[in-house]
Design a protein around this motif. Structure first.
Motif, PDB file in Angstrom:
ATOM      1  N   ILE A   8      -0.020 -30.252  21.435  1.00 18.65           N
ATOM      2  CA  ILE A   8      -0.645 -31.561  21.583  1.00 18.65           C
ATOM      3  C   ILE A   8      -0.683 -32.186  20.196  1.00 18.65           C
ATOM      4  N   ASN A   9       0.082 -33.238  20.014  1.00 17.06           N
ATOM      5  CA  ASN A   9       0.232 -33.861  18.707  1.00 17.06           C
ATOM      6  C   ASN A   9      -0.726 -35.040  18.584  1.00 17.06           C
ATOM      7  N   SER A  10      -1.470 -35.098  17.490  1.00 16.81           N
ATOM      8  CA  SER A  10      -2.439 -36.181  17.297  1.00 16.81           C
ATOM      9  C   SER A  10      -2.022 -37.179  16.238  1.00 16.81           C
ATOM     10  N   SER A  11      -0.818 -37.024  15.682  1.00  9.38           N
ATOM     11  CA  SER A  11      -0.393 -37.894  14.590  1.00  9.38           C
ATOM     12  C   SER A  11       0.569 -38.958  15.107  1.00  9.38           C
ATOM     13  N   VAL A  55      -3.273 -27.376  19.636  1.00 12.93           N
ATOM     14  CA  VAL A  55      -3.805 -28.728  19.505  1.00 12.93           C
ATOM     15  C   VAL A  55      -3.975 -29.016  18.022  1.00 12.93           C
ATOM     16  N   TYR A  56      -3.269 -30.040  17.543  1.00  8.94           N
ATOM     17  CA  TYR A  56      -3.322 -30.380  16.119  1.00  8.94           C
ATOM     18  C   TYR A  56      -4.398 -31.431  15.866  1.00  8.94           C
ATOM     19  N   ILE A  57      -5.217 -31.174  14.851  1.00  6.15           N
ATOM     20  CA  ILE A  57      -6.336 -32.048  14.512  1.00  6.15           C
ATOM     21  C   ILE A  57      -6.176 -32.481  13.063  1.00  6.15           C
ATOM     22  N   ASN A  58      -6.207 -33.791  12.830  1.00  8.05           N
ATOM     23  CA  ASN A  58      -5.982 -34.299  11.481  1.00  8.05           C
ATOM     24  C   ASN A  58      -7.265 -34.624  10.727  1.00  8.05           C
ATOM     25  N   SER A  59      -8.235 -35.206  11.418  1.00  7.76           N
ATOM     26  CA  SER A  59      -9.449 -35.621  10.724  1.00  7.76           C
ATOM     27  C   SER A  59     -10.608 -35.706  11.705  1.00  7.76           C
ATOM     28  N   LYS A  60     -11.822 -35.703  11.166  1.00  9.48           N
ATOM     29  CA  LYS A  60     -13.052 -35.771  11.964  1.00  9.48           C
ATOM     30  C   LYS A  60     -12.974 -34.804  13.158  1.00  9.48           C
ATOM     31  N   PRO A  61     -12.841 -33.522  12.886  1.00 11.09           N
ATOM     32  CA  PRO A  61     -12.557 -32.551  13.947  1.00 11.09           C
ATOM     33  C   PRO A  61     -13.737 -32.206  14.849  1.00 11.09           C
ATOM     34  N   ARG A  62     -14.972 -32.388  14.387  1.00 15.23           N
ATOM     35  CA  ARG A  62     -16.126 -31.869  15.124  1.00 15.23           C
ATOM     36  C   ARG A  62     -16.190 -32.313  16.588  1.00 15.23           C
ATOM     37  N   HIS A  67     -15.711 -30.430  22.173  1.00 16.57           N
ATOM     38  CA  HIS A  67     -15.263 -30.679  23.549  1.00 16.57           C
ATOM     39  C   HIS A  67     -14.297 -29.600  24.037  1.00 16.57           C
ATOM     40  N   LEU A  68     -13.368 -29.190  23.200  1.00 18.75           N
ATOM     41  CA  LEU A  68     -12.358 -28.221  23.629  1.00 18.75           C
ATOM     42  C   LEU A  68     -12.943 -26.817  23.794  1.00 18.75           C
ATOM     43  N   GLY A  69     -13.857 -26.440  22.910  1.00 20.48           N
ATOM     44  CA  GLY A  69     -14.446 -25.106  22.993  1.00 20.48           C
ATOM     45  C   GLY A  69     -13.376 -24.031  23.019  1.00 20.48           C
ATOM     46  N   THR A  70     -13.527 -23.073  23.924  1.00 21.68           N
ATOM     47  CA  THR A  70     -12.545 -21.997  24.068  1.00 21.68           C
ATOM     48  C   THR A  70     -11.373 -22.393  24.957  1.00 21.68           C
ATOM     49  N   GLY A  71     -11.495 -23.541  25.622  1.00 16.67           N
ATOM     50  CA  GLY A  71     -10.440 -23.983  26.533  1.00 16.67           C
ATOM     51  C   GLY A  71     -10.553 -23.430  27.934  1.00 16.67           C
ATOM     52  N   ARG A  72     -11.618 -22.697  28.234  1.00 19.73           N
ATOM     53  CA  ARG A  72     -11.737 -22.063  29.551  1.00 19.73           C
ATOM     54  C   ARG A  72     -11.858 -23.084  30.665  1.00 19.73           C
ATOM     55  N   HIS A  73     -12.445 -24.256  30.371  1.00 18.71           N
ATOM     56  CA  HIS A  73     -12.607 -25.263  31.422  1.00 18.71           C
ATOM     57  C   HIS A  73     -11.281 -25.928  31.795  1.00 18.71           C
ATOM     58  N   HIS A  84      -5.084 -22.955  20.758  1.00 17.41           N
ATOM     59  CA  HIS A  84      -5.149 -22.852  19.303  1.00 17.41           C
ATOM     60  C   HIS A  84      -5.495 -24.221  18.723  1.00 17.41           C
ATOM     61  N   LEU A  85      -6.527 -24.299  17.912  1.00 19.07           N
ATOM     62  CA  LEU A  85      -6.862 -25.524  17.200  1.00 19.07           C
ATOM     63  C   LEU A  85      -6.336 -25.396  15.775  1.00 19.07           C
ATOM     64  N   LEU A  86      -5.390 -26.244  15.423  1.00 21.26           N
ATOM     65  CA  LEU A  86      -4.717 -26.147  14.129  1.00 21.26           C
ATOM     66  C   LEU A  86      -4.949 -27.422  13.320  1.00 21.26           C
ATOM     67  N   PHE A  87      -5.073 -27.253  12.018  1.00 19.66           N
ATOM     68  CA  PHE A  87      -5.435 -28.359  11.145  1.00 19.66           C
ATOM     69  C   PHE A  87      -4.320 -28.652  10.149  1.00 19.66           C
ATOM     70  N   ALA A  88      -4.168 -29.932   9.825  1.00 21.70           N
ATOM     71  CA  ALA A  88      -3.224 -30.341   8.790  1.00 21.70           C
ATOM     72  C   ALA A  88      -3.965 -30.384   7.454  1.00 21.70           C
ATOM     73  N   GLU A  89      -3.544 -29.567   6.517  1.00 18.95           N
ATOM     74  CA  GLU A  89      -4.264 -29.447   5.246  1.00 18.95           C
ATOM     75  C   GLU A  89      -4.148 -30.709   4.394  1.00 18.95           C
ATOM     76  N   THR A  90      -3.098 -31.488   4.603  1.00 14.83           N
ATOM     77  CA  THR A  90      -2.886 -32.695   3.789  1.00 14.83           C
ATOM     78  C   THR A  90      -3.333 -33.958   4.506  1.00 14.83           C
ATOM     79  N   ALA A  91      -4.111 -33.812   5.583  1.00 10.42           N
ATOM     80  CA  ALA A  91      -4.479 -34.965   6.398  1.00 10.42           C
ATOM     81  C   ALA A  91      -5.364 -35.940   5.627  1.00 10.42           C
ATOM     82  N   ALA A  92      -5.145 -37.218   5.897  1.00 11.60           N
ATOM     83  CA  ALA A  92      -5.982 -38.278   5.344  1.00 11.60           C
ATOM     84  C   ALA A  92      -5.886 -39.484   6.269  1.00 11.60           C
ATOM     85  N   ASP A  93      -7.000 -40.151   6.498  1.00 13.37           N
ATOM     86  CA  ASP A  93      -7.008 -41.286   7.406  1.00 13.37           C
ATOM     87  C   ASP A  93      -6.033 -42.367   6.949  1.00 13.37           C
TER      88      ASP A  93
END
Length: 371
Positions: A8-11, A55-62, A67-73, A84-93
């Motif tokens: 799931i791409n968020s960029s 699921v890729y998350i770039n910013s404001k991840p909370r 909402h996603l939690g463990t994904g069981r729902h 898998h929740l994955l973060f981009a280390e170079t992310a910036a708005d």
């Protein structure tokens, strides 16, 4: 059966929703009162038998993480599957460097470690229903290197202006990808959805990273149109993009139409979301509700027409809400008139008596604001 993992791409390129995106990524946006936008691509994958999803998350991840939690729902197999929740280390708005390729490079080890032969990539800012299993089988049997999903629209002059279009030959081969410049009514809107082998995907990531720090996956796929066998598949059914504030507003209100909603929602293809235990909505004697979606836990004393009301909202006596989207836990005070407006979570409209915007330029009340 062909096996694939999901991304799931968020960029999204040129994707920015003013106001709402200051507080959460688009995938975490409330949609139709009950859902979050990210629920739709994840549910499509889960229903298609894809149970290993990144699921890729770039910013404001909370908000998205909560909402996603463990994904069981999402009905993901608890033994084999994983979200898998994955973060981009170079992310910036709003940074030009904040691309999907940069996120994939930061997490290349996780991609290379996936055991499935194919990958299905979908955006977190589009709403549609799609059986990826059938699409994956058609892709594998066609022998194509890459399959792209697109939707034919007849209003491309006025809408989808932040989207990419596909130029196709008569055999549905992709000649090029280019921005929608609003020059024609009918266009093939690319749904930012790809199917390819994992090895092809990794090769494209590395080529894009070497070519330009600003390249996206769409850019490198466009550059490869002359070398690879890239084909388009037409999507049928409801389709909405959330690439700016107006498109978010329009997408929510469009599903108040029963025919449009029937094109998206199907008992045999459920969309999952995180649920909350709360009491049913209370409708008082003075309440009047027409052509609206009302979530649970609300108190309705006023008039609601052609609107979406989120969970736990309070609509006081004499209040009038028309053509608006009221997010969770907002309060609309006595005799307040709200029309063509998006009211964010926990906002209170209690002192002003009228908030009316142009339907072509909807208004926005920020989160936790008191007016």
């Amino acid at each position: 059966m062909y096996k694939a993992f999901g991304i799931i791409n968020s960029s999204g390129k040129n994707v920015h929703v003013e106001g709402l995106q200051d507080y959460r990524p688009i995938g975490a946006f409330s949609f139709l009162g009950r859902y979050r936008v990210v629920d739709f691509p994840i549910s499509n994958m889960s229903n298609s038998g894809i149970d290993r999803i990144q699921v890729y998350i770039n910013s404001k991840p909370r908000p998205l993480i909560e909402h996603l939690g463990t994904g069981r729902h999402y009905n993901i197999n608890s033994k084999r599957g994983k979200l898998h929740l994955l973060f981009a280390e170079t992310a910036a708005d709003n940074s030009l460097y904040n691309t999907d390729i940069s996120a994939y490079i930061d997490n290349l080890d996780y991609i290379e470690g996936m055991h499935e032969q194919y990958v299905v990539i979908a955006p977190s800012y589009m709403v549609y229903s799609q059986d990826y299993k059938a699409l994956l089988e058609a892709h594998a049997e066609s022998g194509a290197d890459i399959t792209l999903l697109y939707h034919i629209v007849d209003n491309a002059k006025d809408a989808f202006l932040n989207c990419t279009t596909l130029n196709l030959n008569r055999q549905k081969g992709v000649l090029s990808l280019e921005p929608n410049r609003g020059t024609a009514k009918s266009k093939n809107i690319f749904m930012d959805t790809y199917i390819m082998k994992k090895e092809v995907f990794i090769d494209l990531i590395k080529k894009a990273n070497k070519t330009s720090s600003l390249y996206t996956l769409a850019d490198i796929v466009n550059a490869a149109c002359g070398e690879l066998d890239i084909r388009g598949v037409s999507h049928r059914g409801y389709f909405a993009t959330i690439t700016d504030f107006k498109s978010y507003y329009d997408a929510n209100l469009s599903l108040l139409d029963f025919k449009s909603a029937a094109n998206l929602f199907d008992e045999e293809w459920p969309f999952y979301t995180r649920t909350n235990d709360s009491c049913p909505t209370q409708y008082y004697e003075s309440a009047e509700v027409k052509s609206s979606v009302i979530s649970n836990g609300c108190q309705i004393e006023g008039t609601v027409e052609n609107s979406v009301i989120g969970r736990g909202c309070i609509i006081r006596k004499g209040a009038v809400i028309k053509n608006s989207i009221i997010l969770a836990s907002a309060v609309i005070g006595e005799d307040v008139h709200v029309e063509n407006v998006v009211v964010d979570k926990h906002a209170k409209l209690i002192h002003v008596k009228e908030v009316i915007a142009d339907p072509q330029n909807p208004g926005y009340i920020a989160r936790k604001d008191t007016l």
